[in-house]
Design a protein around this motif. Structure first.
Motif, PDB file in Angstrom:
ATOM      1  N   ASN A  34       2.464  27.885   9.411  1.00  0.00           N
ATOM      2  CA  ASN A  34       3.518  27.020   8.902  1.00  0.00           C
ATOM      3  C   ASN A  34       3.579  27.091   7.383  1.00  0.00           C
ATOM      4  N   VAL A  63      18.769  29.996  13.772  1.00  0.00           N
ATOM      5  CA  VAL A  63      17.733  28.983  13.551  1.00  0.00           C
ATOM      6  C   VAL A  63      18.354  27.654  13.155  1.00  0.00           C
ATOM      7  N   THR A  67      18.962  23.460  14.764  1.00  0.00           N
ATOM      8  CA  THR A  67      18.202  22.464  14.007  1.00  0.00           C
ATOM      9  C   THR A  67      18.916  21.119  14.020  1.00  0.00           C
ATOM     10  N   ILE A 118      11.526  25.021   7.135  1.00  0.00           N
ATOM     11  CA  ILE A 118      11.910  25.752   8.341  1.00  0.00           C
ATOM     12  C   ILE A 118      12.279  27.192   7.993  1.00  0.00           C
ATOM     13  N   SER A 121       9.131  29.139   7.358  1.00  0.00           N
ATOM     14  CA  SER A 121       8.154  29.135   8.439  1.00  0.00           C
ATOM     15  C   SER A 121       8.578  30.065   9.562  1.00  0.00           C
ATOM     16  N   VAL A 122       9.856  30.020   9.926  1.00  0.00           N
ATOM     17  CA  VAL A 122      10.308  30.800  11.082  1.00  0.00           C
ATOM     18  C   VAL A 122      11.479  31.721  10.766  1.00  0.00           C
ATOM     19  N   LYS A 209      12.593  33.764  16.581  1.00  0.00           N
ATOM     20  CA  LYS A 209      12.652  32.789  15.495  1.00  0.00           C
ATOM     21  C   LYS A 209      13.064  31.425  16.034  1.00  0.00           C
ATOM     22  N   VAL A 210      14.042  31.419  16.928  1.00  0.00           N
ATOM     23  CA  VAL A 210      14.501  30.156  17.513  1.00  0.00           C
ATOM     24  C   VAL A 210      13.394  29.547  18.363  1.00  0.00           C
ATOM     25  N   LEU A 213      10.931  27.962  16.131  1.00  0.00           N
ATOM     26  CA  LEU A 213      11.431  26.660  15.680  1.00  0.00           C
ATOM     27  C   LEU A 213      11.103  25.592  16.714  1.00  0.00           C
ATOM     28  N   ARG A 214      11.341  25.893  17.979  1.00  0.00           N
ATOM     29  CA  ARG A 214      11.062  24.930  19.043  1.00  0.00           C
ATOM     30  C   ARG A 214       9.585  24.573  19.111  1.00  0.00           C
ATOM     31  N   PHE A 217       8.461  23.098  15.214  1.00  0.00           N
ATOM     32  CA  PHE A 217       9.166  21.920  14.701  1.00  0.00           C
ATOM     33  C   PHE A 217       9.907  21.211  15.837  1.00  0.00           C
ATOM     34  N   TYR A 221      13.988  20.537  16.548  1.00  0.00           N
ATOM     35  CA  TYR A 221      14.625  21.518  17.429  1.00  0.00           C
ATOM     36  C   TYR A 221      15.684  20.865  18.303  1.00  0.00           C
TER      37      TYR A 221
END
Length: 228
Positions: A34, A63, A67, A118, A121-122, A209-210, A213-214, A217, A221
């Motif tokens: 992260n 992404v 969000t 975010i 991170s991703v 990447k998505v 995110l899930r 975060f 998400y």
């Protein structure tokens, strides 16, 4: 294979995060980290707009479209002239544009500094200069484009914090660029990941990447895709 982030234990699924470091395929899911939480928060109210660049705009748009608090995410070009704002020219690398995403967000749900976290991170590896994943050229540079003095202050603070964090083995090479006109990309680029989930590039580089995110975060998400 060079991994640009330091390693820490992780419980994330290897398949889900196979490209969460974005630029290389990690040897395992443990090679994902992260970005640090920002210590300086933006003081904003009402809907706000942000512009970010971090490689191919398909993935960054996807992404942020997933969000919470993001009202819209639009792929486009930033940094050059209107005459240059055409995909064939931008993709050739001869323009001043970067592939970028314009994000409209509600700071009562997600703050500007949290969008930055975010993103790095991703969304994009901040240690890579003019490249992300398989894409090379200045049009794929990573950049933050502040639209207000508050955003600029937060961005400067966060980049300093990232550089001092010890999270990345390489130097942080993200630029803060002055705001110029943002030009939306051609219609076929908009919501590309949503409309083309089986596209080979999307499956290899952007769907992870998505998923990251899930996993990383969950508080931000959103399973539904907020089209631009």
């Amino acid at each position: 294979m060079t991994i640009r982030r330091k390693t820490i234990p992780s419980l994330f699924l290897a398949a889900a995060l196979s490209a969460a470091a974005i630029t290389t395929v990690p040897a395992s899911a443990e090679e994902v980290f992260n970005a640090p939480v920002a210590t300086r928060h933006a003081n904003e109210s009402g809907l706000q707009t942000a512009i970010f660049a971090g490689g191919c705009f398909w993935g960054i748009e996807a992404v942020f479209a997933h969000t919470r608090g993001v009202q819209s995410a639009v792929s486009g070009y930033h940094g050059g002239t209107q005459r240059q704002a055409e995909y064939r020219l931008v993709a050739s690398g001869v323009t001043d544009h970067a592939e970028a995403v314009k994000v409209v967000y509600d700071p009562s749900v997600i703050r500007y500094d949290q969008l930055l976290q975010i993103l790095f991170s991703v969304g994009a590896d901040p240690t890579l200069l003019n490249r992300q994943g398989p894409d090379r050229g200045t049009q794929y540079r990573s950049a933050i484009v502040p639209l207000t003095a508050e955003q600029r202050t937060v961005a400067q603070s966060y980049l300093r914090q990232m550089g001092n964090s010890g999270v990345w083995d390489g130097n942080i090479v993200v630029a803060i660029e002055n705001h110029r006109q943002f030009f939306p990309a051609e219609e076929y680029h908009q919501d590309f990941a949503f409309r083309n989930p089986n596209n080979a590039y999307i499956r290899r580089w952007d769907a992870p990447k998505v998923e990251a995110l899930r996993e990383m975060f969950p508080q931000f998400y959103r399973s539904t895709y907020r089209t631009g």
